[in-house]
Design an enzyme around this catalytic site. Structure first.
Site, PDB file in Angstrom:
ATOM      1  N   GLU A 123       0.755  -1.156  -0.011  1.00  0.00           N
ATOM      2  CA  GLU A 123       0.052   0.023   0.176  1.00  0.00           C
ATOM      3  C   GLU A 123       0.722   1.397   0.183  1.00  0.00           C
ATOM      4  O   GLU A 123       0.621   2.381  -0.633  1.00  0.00           O
ATOM      5  CB  GLU A 123      -0.897   0.001   1.179  1.00  0.00           C
ATOM      6  CG  GLU A 123      -2.063  -1.004   1.035  1.00  0.00           C
ATOM      7  CD  GLU A 123      -2.946  -1.190   2.234  1.00  0.00           C
ATOM      8  OE1 GLU A 123      -4.181  -1.032   2.155  1.00  0.00           O
ATOM      9  OE2 GLU A 123      -2.510  -1.406   3.426  1.00  0.00           O
ATOM     10  N   GLU A 143      -5.271  -9.574   3.054  1.00  0.00           N
ATOM     11  CA  GLU A 143      -5.979  -9.309   4.228  1.00  0.00           C
ATOM     12  C   GLU A 143      -7.255 -10.251   4.311  1.00  0.00           C
ATOM     13  O   GLU A 143      -7.962 -10.416   5.422  1.00  0.00           O
ATOM     14  CB  GLU A 143      -6.557  -7.747   4.296  1.00  0.00           C
ATOM     15  CG  GLU A 143      -5.479  -6.882   4.416  1.00  0.00           C
ATOM     16  CD  GLU A 143      -4.651  -6.458   3.545  1.00  0.00           C
ATOM     17  OE1 GLU A 143      -3.699  -5.467   3.611  1.00  0.00           O
ATOM     18  OE2 GLU A 143      -4.598  -6.984   2.317  1.00  0.00           O
TER      19      GLU A 143
END
Length: 269
Positions: A123, A143
């Site tokens: 990210e 995730e």
């Protein structure tokens, strides 16, 4: 009566957690280097410090280009899993803001990726302007395997880059993609052999340094702010930016250098 104020984050960079900063004044380059072997896990407090490091380097007149890289076998396997359960909701709500620091930075930011580039490691790389991927790089947003979704802007940025179909493939399946595929999909700016990663980054730093700092800052801000605009609005913003640069010393120098068949000497004004 005069009151002395103290900023709550004034000493946030006194003891960097899991990274260090290198400054090369002759190259006008600063490196933020992740260093928590073997996987360079990014801890919760480290996110605040990384944000502060980008902000400090953005304000440093010695620096033109910022590089985010890592020591060891992997760039980063992601965040500290237990830290998410221990953090308050208020702290968690700031994660995306901290990770967006490279985007808010007015200077060009390059991510040098290799090995695992997972979770928040991916990210924060997506928040950079350029991603140079070594062939060993594996990008992932894993995730879903934890019963979660990316929480620091990963899915949103990825969808802007590669569209909803490929983003669903990566996010909803926790799929790993290699550096070469990331390049082919438009996620990575370039993919190089691992042995050439450092030289590829240095080459890009030198290239970016050759341009006007003012024009670079303007281009980054314009592109970031018009990403979600209507085409007509984006064209109008571009025109205003062009008009402002028209009166800059750097533009005058660039034109004179072009006609004089010499290298320009840009000063950032």
């Amino acid at each position: 009566m005069t009151t002395i104020l103290k900023h709550p984050f004034s000493n946030i960079l006194d003891n960097p957690d899991g990274f260090y900063v290198e400054i090369n004044e002759s190259q006008q380059r600063a490196d933020i280097v992740l260093k928590r072997p073997p996987f360079n896990v990014i801890q919760m407090p480290q996110r605040d410090q990384l944000r502060a490091a980008f902000e400090a380097l953005d304000a440093d007149d010695r620096i033109r280009i910022i590089v985010l890289r890592a020591e060891g076998e992997h760039f980063s396997s992601g965040g500290d899993i237990k830290g998410f359960l221990e953090a308050t909701p208020e702290h968690v709500s700031k994660l995306a803001w901290n990770v967006a620091a490279p985007t808010r930075c007015t200077k060009p930011v390059i991510a040098a990726n290799h090995g695992y580039c997972f979770g928040v490691g991916f990210e924060i790389s997506l928040a950079c302007d350029f991603r140079i991927a070594a062939e060993s790089t594996l990008y992932a947003l894993p995730e879903q395997k934890l019963g979660q979704i990316p929480g620091s802007g990963g899915s949103a940025r990825l969808q802007k880059m590669i569209g909803i179909t490929r983003t669903k493939d990566i996010v909803m399946r926790s799929r790993r993609i290699k550096g070469q595929q990331a390049y082919e999909w438009g996620v990575a700016t370039e993919c190089v052999p691992d042995s050439e990663l450092a030289s590829a980054v240095s080459k890009l730093v030198d290239e970016l340094r050759s341009f006007s700092p003012l024009a670079q800052r303007t281009a980054k801000k314009m592109l970031n702010e018009t990403e979600d605009c209507l085409l007509t609005t984006a064209i109008e913003v571009e025109g205003h930016c062009y008009s402002r640069l028209r009166n800059s010393e750097d533009f005058k120098e660039g034109v004179e250098a072009f006609h004089g068949k010499r290298q320009p000497n840009f000063v950032g004004r």
